[in-house]
Write a protein that holds these residues in place. Structure first.
Motif, PDB file in Angstrom:
ATOM      1  N   HIS A  78     -63.871  36.784  37.228  1.00 33.08           N
ATOM      2  CA  HIS A  78     -64.069  35.929  36.158  1.00 33.08           C
ATOM      3  C   HIS A  78     -65.561  35.390  35.748  1.00 33.08           C
ATOM      4  O   HIS A  78     -65.796  35.599  34.781  1.00 33.08           O
ATOM      5  CB  HIS A  78     -63.481  34.458  36.679  1.00 33.08           C
ATOM      6  CG  HIS A  78     -62.721  33.920  35.559  1.00 33.08           C
ATOM      7  ND1 HIS A  78     -61.857  33.184  35.480  1.00 33.08           N
ATOM      8  CD2 HIS A  78     -62.952  34.117  34.177  1.00 33.08           C
ATOM      9  CE1 HIS A  78     -61.272  32.850  34.164  1.00 33.08           C
ATOM     10  NE2 HIS A  78     -62.104  33.365  33.342  1.00 33.08           N
ATOM     11  N   GLU A  87     -53.535  32.067  32.465  1.00 32.69           N
ATOM     12  CA  GLU A  87     -54.170  32.290  33.768  1.00 32.69           C
ATOM     13  C   GLU A  87     -53.280  32.097  34.924  1.00 32.69           C
ATOM     14  O   GLU A  87     -53.213  32.554  35.903  1.00 32.69           O
ATOM     15  CB  GLU A  87     -55.332  31.482  33.680  1.00 32.69           C
ATOM     16  CG  GLU A  87     -56.668  32.334  33.564  1.00 32.69           C
ATOM     17  CD  GLU A  87     -57.814  31.432  33.650  1.00 32.69           C
ATOM     18  OE1 GLU A  87     -58.244  30.993  34.830  1.00 32.69           O
ATOM     19  OE2 GLU A  87     -58.583  31.261  32.681  1.00 32.69           O
ATOM     20  N   ALA A  97     -62.575  31.036  29.313  1.00 33.37           N
ATOM     21  CA  ALA A  97     -61.736  31.180  30.587  1.00 33.37           C
ATOM     22  C   ALA A  97     -60.658  32.497  30.615  1.00 33.37           C
ATOM     23  O   ALA A  97     -60.082  32.665  31.581  1.00 33.37           O
ATOM     24  CB  ALA A  97     -60.943  29.912  30.679  1.00 33.37           C
ATOM     25  N   ASN A  98     -60.461  32.896  29.301  1.00 29.14           N
ATOM     26  CA  ASN A  98     -59.442  34.063  29.310  1.00 29.14           C
ATOM     27  C   ASN A  98     -60.040  35.373  29.598  1.00 29.14           C
ATOM     28  O   ASN A  98     -60.975  35.869  29.151  1.00 29.14           O
ATOM     29  CB  ASN A  98     -59.029  34.002  27.713  1.00 29.14           C
ATOM     30  CG  ASN A  98     -57.937  32.939  27.567  1.00 29.14           C
ATOM     31  OD1 ASN A  98     -56.907  32.711  28.657  1.00 29.14           O
ATOM     32  ND2 ASN A  98     -57.852  32.348  26.607  1.00 29.14           N
ATOM     33  N   SER A 148     -67.608  38.177  34.388  1.00 28.08           N
ATOM     34  CA  SER A 148     -67.135  38.679  33.032  1.00 28.08           C
ATOM     35  C   SER A 148     -67.777  37.858  31.985  1.00 28.08           C
ATOM     36  O   SER A 148     -67.870  38.170  30.762  1.00 28.08           O
ATOM     37  CB  SER A 148     -65.615  38.888  32.900  1.00 28.08           C
ATOM     38  OG  SER A 148     -65.087  37.445  32.665  1.00 28.08           O
TER      39      SER A 148
END
Ligand code: ADP
Ligand code: MG
Length: 449
Positions: free
Chosen positions: A352, A317, A448-449, A355
């Motif tokens: 983010h 990230e 977090a990806n 998602s």
């Protein structure tokens, strides 16, 4: 617009890579969600898909003025399908691409090595120094230092980078070394095909006799796959007793891989276990500086500090943010600055947050614990389900801000007090410092990806 995207990509990658990989891409189609591009063959498609999707994605978003997925298909694959109407049965297992080394011997590689994933470009910090030192030792003295070397840690923390670095380093010293790099998932697929087309002998020979160094990525996906584990166990033994080096990576330690045979677990402990953790602030800054320098871009300290302060969990990230920033700066013809970085970072944070959904958490948790989403959401509460269910609800509560009744509804119509009880269960276990803490760390890093 694709031409414009290409121009942007050109500013982001080396000229050789641009001419070899990106320029030949053919624009096929665009719809609301994705841009479809065609690469000359599977090698080029894989290379971009695996290592360099962030750059075309950011460029396409900029050029088309909206977020789009980039999908890359291989021309040869399309042609094969057009001819037969279905995917052909593999005639033999061919490592793709297989290249001839200077010594004339075939170097087995089931995947292209990323030229950037070298030891030289790996920034060492307290979070990864053990794994790095062990990898270097293995590369210097294959099968003599640690065998196997087992590297584990969350996503985006450099495990694949280290595996490739080992391969590069061995090949530099000994170009004829037969190195096999494969993801465990690919291993499973090859095995399934081999069973289907009765090619098990060739499959076994491929791994057991034509390989000096086996680098297998993401072995945690072997969890629950009994037949593949059995096959891998035998492969492992054959290679190990023939003094061939084995290096494995996983997103968690062997002990934490569910439904992994004990005898495999114990094999993994024979050599050396080394973990990679999230980098500290100083290391994050160093990684950003290394990356900017290799791209030939001026990165002021205050911009590096800002990005490193905001993005903590994972290196992928961190690099993604820098790439976006570089694309943004080149579109606007301005230098990398704090205000521009602020703008890009807040966009990233927003997209983010959007998602992460209850559904995506359910899917992630069910994959991690190897249970079915239907069971997590179902009415029963056997012991095997209780733990994943409680973790899933805890994560939903923490990361989606959905109220308890909404979470209950998405978990098969449970009432809100029952959701609260499940969430509390995880909170209590975390507070007590149980193993769940590290599981949740892994899951949050994946989110977090
Ligand atoms: P993993 O396999 O652990 O999910 P990767 O090896 O794919 O992670 O790393 C993700 C990205 O971060 C890659 O582009 C890699 O080069 C970069 N990266 C990770 N750790 C480091 C590091 N210590 N120094 C430089 N780059 C790193
Ligand atoms: Mg990886």
């Amino acid at each position: 617009m694709w031409q414009k995207a290409l121009e942007l990509i050109r500013t982001q990658v080396s000229e050789e890579n641009f001419l070899e990989f990106f320029q030949p891409l053919r624009f096929c189609d665009v719809n609301d969600e994705r841009v479809l591009l065609e690469a000359e063959n599977g090698y080029y498609a894989d290379w971009i898909r695996t290592f360099h999707l962030a750059i075309p994605t950011a460029a396409v978003e900029e050029a088309f003025g909206r977020p789009l997925r980039v999908e890359i298909v291989a021309r040869d694959a399309q042609m094969a399908e057009a001819h037969t109407g279905e995917t052909c049965a593999p005639v033999e297992i061919k490592p793709e691409p297989s290249v001839l080394s200077e010594g004339g011997e075939e170097v087995l590689r089931s995947f292209p090595l990323n030229p950037n994933y070298t030891f030289r470009r790996f920034v060492v910090g307290p979070n990864n120094e053990m794994a790095h030192a062990a990898s270097e030792a293995v590369a210097r003295n294959p099968a003599q230092a640690f065998n196997p070397l087992f590297i584990y840690g969350g996503t985006g923390l450099g495990k694949t980078h280290l595996l490739h670095a080992i391969a590069h380093s061995i090949l530099e010293r000994k170009p004829s070394a037969r190195i096999l790099y494969i993801s465990a998932e690919e291993f499973i697929n090859q095995m399934i095909d081999s069973i289907k087309y009765q090619r098990m002998e060739a499959f076994r020979a491929h791994y057991r006799t034509h390989c000096d160094v086996l680098l297998m990525d993401d072995v945690h996906v072997l969890q629950g796959k009994d037949r593949t584990q059995e096959e891998f166990f035998n492969t492992f033994n054959a290679l190990h007793s023939a003094q061939k080096q084995i290096v494995l990576t996983s997103d968690r330690s062997p002990a934490e891989i569910k439904h992994l045979e004990d005898r495999l677990k114990s094999r993994f402990h024979w050599g050396m276990l080394a973990d990679v953790k999230a980098p500290q602030f100083e290391t994050r800054v160093a990684i950003l500086q290394e990356r900017a320098e290799s791209e030939g871009v001026e990165l002021p300290d205050d911009v590096a500090f800002l990005i490193a302060r905001r993005i903590c969990a994972n290196v992928r990230e961190l690099e993604g943010a820098l790439t976006r920033l570089m694309v943004g700066a080149s579109v606007k013809h301005c230098p990398l600055s704090v205000p521009l970085a602020e703008e890009i970072l807040s966009e990233l944070m927003e997209s983010h947050a959007r998602s992460i959904t209850i559904e995506s958490i359910q899917k992630l948790v069910s994959e991690y614990y190897d249970v079915r989403v239907d069971d997590i959401c179902g009415p029963k509460r056997p012991q095997v389900i209780a733990h994943p269910r409680s973790v899933a609800m805890y994560l939903c509560r923490k990361h989606t801000q959905a109220p308890f009744p909404v979470i209950g509804r998405e978990f098969g119509g449970k009432n809100h007090t029952s959701v609260m009880t499940w969430v509390r269960k995880s909170e209590k276990e975390i507070a007590e410092g149980g193993a769940v803490k590290s599981e949740i760390d892994v899951l949050e890093r994946k989110l977090a990806n």
